[in-house]
Design a protein around this motif. Sequence first.
Motif, PDB file in Angstrom:
ATOM      1  N   ARG A 202      -3.626   8.463   3.604  1.00 17.64           N
ATOM      2  CA  ARG A 202      -2.566   7.516   3.229  1.00 17.64           C
ATOM      3  C   ARG A 202      -2.127   6.817   4.503  1.00 17.64           C
ATOM      4  NH1 ARG A 202       2.812   7.469   3.634  1.00 17.64           N
ATOM      5  NH2 ARG A 202       2.918   9.679   4.201  1.00 17.64           N
ATOM      6  N   ASN A 203      -2.340   5.501   4.562  1.00 20.76           N
ATOM      7  CA  ASN A 203      -2.112   4.747   5.784  1.00 20.76           C
ATOM      8  C   ASN A 203      -1.003   3.706   5.628  1.00 20.76           C
ATOM      9  OD1 ASN A 203      -4.343   6.052   7.109  1.00 20.76           O
ATOM     10  ND2 ASN A 203      -5.699   4.744   5.915  1.00 20.76           N
ATOM     11  N   THR A 204      -0.065   3.927   4.745  1.00 19.58           N
ATOM     12  CA  THR A 204       1.025   2.985   4.539  1.00 19.58           C
ATOM     13  C   THR A 204       2.291   3.734   4.171  1.00 19.58           C
ATOM     14  OG1 THR A 204       1.641   0.956   3.373  1.00 19.58           O
ATOM     15  CG2 THR A 204       0.548   2.679   2.085  1.00 19.58           C
ATOM     16  N   ASP A 205       3.403   2.991   4.142  1.00 16.35           N
ATOM     17  CA  ASP A 205       4.674   3.588   3.765  1.00 16.35           C
ATOM     18  C   ASP A 205       5.557   2.506   3.168  1.00 16.35           C
ATOM     19  OD1 ASP A 205       6.603   5.507   3.390  1.00 16.35           O
ATOM     20  OD2 ASP A 205       6.459   6.284   5.441  1.00 16.35           O
ATOM     21  N   ILE A 206       6.674   2.921   2.606  1.00 14.30           N
ATOM     22  CA  ILE A 206       7.575   1.991   1.913  1.00 14.30           C
ATOM     23  C   ILE A 206       8.051   0.907   2.881  1.00 14.30           C
ATOM     24  CG2 ILE A 206       9.800   1.796   0.737  1.00 14.30           C
ATOM     25  CD1 ILE A 206       9.365   4.611  -0.307  1.00 14.30           C
TER      26      ILE A 206
END
Length: 387
Positions: A202-206
Amino acid sequence: MSSEETKTPSRRKLLLVGVIVLVMAGAVAAGGILTRAKTSRDLAQWTNQQAVPTVALAQLKPGDQYQSLRLPGTIQAFRKAAIYARVSGYLKSWTLDIGARVQPGQVLAEIDTPDLDQQLAQAKATYASAQASLQLAAVTAQRWNILVQKQIVSQQAADNATSDAAAKKAAADAAQANVRQLEAMESFKTIVAPFDGVVTARNTDIGALISPGGSAGQELFEVSDMDTVRIYVQVPQAFTAQLHPGLKASLELPQYPGHHFDAKLVTTSDAVDMSSRSMLVELQADNSARKFSPGTYCQVQFQLPGDPNMVQVPATALISGDQGTQVAVLGQGDKVAIKPIEIGRDFGDSVEVVAGLTPSDRVIDSPPETLQAGDQVQLAATPATGH
């Protein structure tokens, strides 16, 4: 008794003693001559024997029924998908993190796309306007056709109205297609899993800025199917002829010392890499116990069918020279023959001969440097084995 009678027996005794002494001396002389003759014969025989080299035979070991080939390999997921965005926006939320099990269509994240939402709203308005124009043009064309029948207007005017209605219909169809395209893009606001598997990245965030996938887009998630794993191995060219689908192998992993896992060869690249002279092969192994992870290094051990004519020869029996590696073989009549051989694996104190010898050949161990083909030799006596 007179003195004459006393002297006569003494002469006889002396004569008898002399004869005996002569006979004994002759016997001794004859014995010495015979002994020297025998010694001379033994010496000549020993000298002749020493002229013929004495050799010992090397202990050959027949090739194994199976030969073990141990090579490094890399474990990969059976299927792996990098998940990219298809629309621009900001990450609104994500629902699953690394290690989570997913099903096909399960939501991974949501993207907020205000620009796309506005484009869709505009497209819907354009489509509604086009539909209204189409309805008016269709009614107008219908009326003009009625007037033509009553000969109130010309046919040209009616044809113009019909053409205008057709153009308005085309414009409405284009507007509708644009709406459908944007609605399809809207569906990509939801990031979903493509198949059963595990989230491995997982390479993203909010709140992160999201760009469409491609050269500029960043991978958001990675999903891997690991119920079955693939193992890739580079096999040297010399062993490629023995590879075939269904060949069994075993795996060893550093994190599980002493444990062996079953694998099976499923396919090969059927091409040899020119830089390494090796062929890429693929094996598969069951991973229902979740022992394997993608990217893991492992040792793959193949059990390849052995060659019945393959033998192991002590390294001391090898002859190295300008003509390559050779061995001296004891032929008929105890005469020497020199055979060129082809060496396979080197075990240090012995080597594997893959061509040039058979298990029945009598190979000379530690052959003298002066030994030539056709030389007469004799075998060293084999010491008796005590019981």
